[in-house]
Design a protein around this motif. Sequence first.
Motif, PDB file in Angstrom:
ATOM      1  N   VAL A  33       0.800  -1.375  -0.011  1.00  9.44           N
ATOM      2  CA  VAL A  33       0.262   0.335  -0.078  1.00  9.44           C
ATOM      3  C   VAL A  33       0.931   1.549  -0.188  1.00  9.44           C
ATOM      4  O   VAL A  33       0.877   2.197  -0.315  1.00  9.44           O
ATOM      5  CB  VAL A  33      -0.740   0.236   1.108  1.00  9.44           C
ATOM      6  N   PHE A  37       1.123   4.083  -2.732  1.00  9.50           N
ATOM      7  CA  PHE A  37       1.271   5.574  -2.335  1.00  9.50           C
ATOM      8  C   PHE A  37       2.005   5.971  -3.081  1.00  9.50           C
ATOM      9  O   PHE A  37       1.420   7.451  -3.295  1.00  9.50           O
ATOM     10  CB  PHE A  37       1.016   5.429  -0.847  1.00  9.50           C
ATOM     11  N   PHE A  40       1.260   6.259  -6.700  1.00  5.92           N
ATOM     12  CA  PHE A  40      -0.033   7.052  -7.294  1.00  5.92           C
ATOM     13  C   PHE A  40       0.919   8.655  -6.888  1.00  5.92           C
ATOM     14  O   PHE A  40       0.169   9.763  -7.518  1.00  5.92           O
ATOM     15  CB  PHE A  40      -0.675   6.487  -6.596  1.00  5.92           C
ATOM     16  N   TYR A  41       1.512   9.344  -6.309  1.00  3.63           N
ATOM     17  CA  TYR A  41       1.596  10.224  -5.682  1.00  3.63           C
ATOM     18  C   TYR A  41       2.556  10.975  -6.305  1.00  3.63           C
ATOM     19  O   TYR A  41       2.847  12.595  -7.030  1.00  3.63           O
ATOM     20  CB  TYR A  41       2.304  10.799  -4.289  1.00  3.63           C
ATOM     21  N   VAL A  53      -7.165  13.469  -3.985  1.00  5.41           N
ATOM     22  CA  VAL A  53      -7.610  12.239  -4.284  1.00  5.41           C
ATOM     23  C   VAL A  53      -6.890  11.089  -3.546  1.00  5.41           C
ATOM     24  O   VAL A  53      -7.368   9.377  -2.995  1.00  5.41           O
ATOM     25  CB  VAL A  53      -7.290  11.913  -5.366  1.00  5.41           C
ATOM     26  N   ILE A  54      -5.638  11.491  -2.874  1.00 13.00           N
ATOM     27  CA  ILE A  54      -4.741  10.673  -2.240  1.00 13.00           C
ATOM     28  C   ILE A  54      -5.366  10.612  -0.945  1.00 13.00           C
ATOM     29  O   ILE A  54      -5.230  10.048   0.073  1.00 13.00           O
ATOM     30  CB  ILE A  54      -3.415  11.398  -2.203  1.00 13.00           C
ATOM     31  N   TYR A  56      -8.473  10.368  -0.362  1.00 14.10           N
ATOM     32  CA  TYR A  56      -9.650   8.747  -0.112  1.00 14.10           C
ATOM     33  C   TYR A  56      -8.613   7.851   0.044  1.00 14.10           C
ATOM     34  O   TYR A  56      -9.121   6.983   0.644  1.00 14.10           O
ATOM     35  CB  TYR A  56     -10.078   9.212  -1.894  1.00 14.10           C
ATOM     36  N   TYR A  57      -7.196   7.565  -0.844  1.00 13.72           N
ATOM     37  CA  TYR A  57      -6.968   6.491  -0.847  1.00 13.72           C
ATOM     38  C   TYR A  57      -6.182   6.068   0.608  1.00 13.72           C
ATOM     39  O   TYR A  57      -6.146   4.596   1.096  1.00 13.72           O
ATOM     40  CB  TYR A  57      -5.351   6.467  -1.534  1.00 13.72           C
ATOM     41  N   PHE A  60      -8.801   5.192   3.063  1.00 16.12           N
ATOM     42  CA  PHE A  60      -9.421   3.582   2.750  1.00 16.12           C
ATOM     43  C   PHE A  60      -8.151   2.596   3.124  1.00 16.12           C
ATOM     44  O   PHE A  60      -8.119   1.434   3.492  1.00 16.12           O
ATOM     45  CB  PHE A  60      -9.722   3.359   0.956  1.00 16.12           C
ATOM     46  N   SER A  61      -6.873   2.890   2.656  1.00 17.88           N
ATOM     47  CA  SER A  61      -5.654   1.594   3.534  1.00 17.88           C
ATOM     48  C   SER A  61      -5.921   1.656   4.645  1.00 17.88           C
ATOM     49  O   SER A  61      -5.175   1.049   5.338  1.00 17.88           O
ATOM     50  CB  SER A  61      -3.839   2.621   2.847  1.00 17.88           C
TER      51      SER A  61
END
Length: 92
Positions: A33, A37, A40-41, A53-54, A56-57, A60-61
């Motif tokens: 995860v 991350f 994604f960043y 959006v990060i 929200y990620y 959830f993580s």
Amino acid sequence: MYSLFFMFVSGLFVFCSFRKHLLIMLFSIEYLVICLFVLFYMILVLYSFDLSVILYYLVFSVCEGSLGLGVLVNMIRSHGNDLLMSLSILSW
């Protein structure tokens, strides 16, 4: 970028090779995860998208991590260890 790919592949290797212990599997999932991350960043910063959006990620993580710890605590209380091989449907 190659080092991030190597980190992700090594996390997958640990996840697949130590599948007997639930705690080690939870650690490797959290490691994956974190790797996702960072990837994604980097992608969002590279293409200058909105970074909300990060959030929200991460929410959830964190929920996934707390759910995994709850399962681990309940399993240790009921069976005494975190070995997945000790779980059996017939032991009830």
